[in-house]
Enzyme design. Structure first.
Site, PDB file in Angstrom:
ATOM      1  CG  ASP A  14       7.051  -5.485  -1.171  1.00  0.00           C
ATOM      2  OD1 ASP A  14       6.384  -6.440  -1.158  1.00  0.00           O
ATOM      3  OD2 ASP A  14       7.298  -4.836  -0.475  1.00  0.00           O
ATOM      4  CG  ASP A  16       2.565  -1.513   2.452  1.00  0.00           C
ATOM      5  OD1 ASP A  16       2.716  -0.254   1.977  1.00  0.00           O
ATOM      6  OD2 ASP A  16       2.225  -1.791   3.484  1.00  0.00           O
TER       7      ASP A  16
END
Length: 337
Positions: A14, A16
């Site tokens: 991932d 953010d």
């Protein structure tokens, strides 16, 4: 000793809260990711930015990344539509440039909301709805018209909110809800926490999901999506979720590993061991007695968090503790709150 990552042949990471926060890198993220020797694919629910734009951001942070190393929910949406519509079908693109680009690369004839409004007799076979900062009420109306007329409707994700440098803004889920309310229909959702984005990543990496480790900072998207896709997952404590939220998470949102930050990927992982009386991780040894912690020895913060959450999950699953009691106990094992 072998590191955690040595049990896997690739990573889906991932962005953010894991690699960056806004324009800046998360502490230790760049050096930790650079040290990995397995392929890394960066997966994001953010549908508005094309992969090359995301890759440029990562390159600015010091990572060696191209657009081929980024998988977006727009791309997952285009793949889903390719399995539902004939090649070259007309698809209405709602959202940012990433949505239009993904559809074009998949060979669809892309119709913009403005074009649909100017040519009301134009029939589209599908709608791909993703986030875009410039999405308007008129765009949503065109999506609703198309869906009501029978178009196949795919949503990139249904994140209700979007964190920005000014605060929390409505996310794509809020915009999707408007079309749902107008049409009475539900879209096929491809982004996390649903499996299609992770399956796209596994296909691109040419690995079965069981050989891929998913890394994220959110239980309800990153971890839940990995569970649905059949991937092991690692929650890093550098973003949204914490030990406190993990302690009360349902089984479908519990990660395989709990990491302080990305450096732990190349370090040996100390798992929790238990005889179902004592719960032990490294130097931490604890149990629950009459709803309170009984600590024989305290370990490092991460050892305490692993042993403590495993113990609490067992108590929750066997209905020995309610969530209120768990929340009362969590502060003693959460050094990051």
């Amino acid at each position: 000793m072998p590191g955690l990552i040595d049990d896997y042949s690739a990573v889906v990471c991932d962005l953010d809260g894991v690699v960056y926060r806004g324009p800046d890198a998360v502490d230790f993220a760049v050096t930790a990711l650079t040290a990995l020797t397995v392929p890394i694919l960066y997966a994001t629910n953010n549908a508005s930015r094309p992969p090359e734009e995301v890759a440029a951001h990562l390159s600015d942070l010091g990572l060696h990344v191209t657009g081929r190393d980024v998988a977006t929910s727009s791309q997952a949406g285009a793949v889903a539509l390719s399995g539902l519509l004939p090649a070259g079908a007309r698809v209405l693109a709602i959202g940012g440039a990433g949505v239009r680009e993904a559809l074009e690369h998949a060979g669809f004839e892309v119709v913009t909301p403005q074009q649909a409004g100017e040519e009301p007799d134009l029939v589209v076979a599908g709608v791909l709805q993703g986030y875009g900062p410039s999405v308007t009420a008129a765009d949503l109306a065109e999506a609703a018209y198309a869906v009501s007329n029978g178009a196949v409707w795919v949503a990139t994700n249904t994140d209700a909110t979007l964190p920005t440098h000014r605060g929390t803004a409505p996310g794509n889920g809020t915009l999707v809800a408007a079309v749902q309310r107008a049409t009475g229909r539900d879209p096929l959702v491809v982004g996390k926490p649903h499996a299609p984005l992770y399956r796209l990543c596994a296909d691109r990496l040419e690995r079965p999901p069981a050989q891929v480790l998913a890394v994220g900072d959110r239980l309800d998207t990153d971890v839940a999506g990995a569970v649905e896709a059949g991937m092991d997952s690692a929650l890093v404590l550098t973003g949204v979720d914490s030990v406190s939220s993990l302690a009360v998470a349902p089984p479908s949102q519990r990660p395989t590993y709990l990491l302080e930050d990305l450096r732990a990927l190349t370090e040996p992982y100390l798992s929790v061991e238990t005889d179902y009386v004592w719960w032990v991780c490294g130097g931490d040894r604890r149990r629950l007695v009459d709803g309170s912690w009984d600590v024989a020895s305290a370990g490092s913060p991460i050892e305490t968090a692993r042993a403590g959450t495993a113990c609490l999950h067992e108590a929750i699953d066997h209905e020995e503790l309610g969530l209120d009691a768990v929340l009362r106990l969590v502060p003693e094992i959460d050094a990051w709150q």
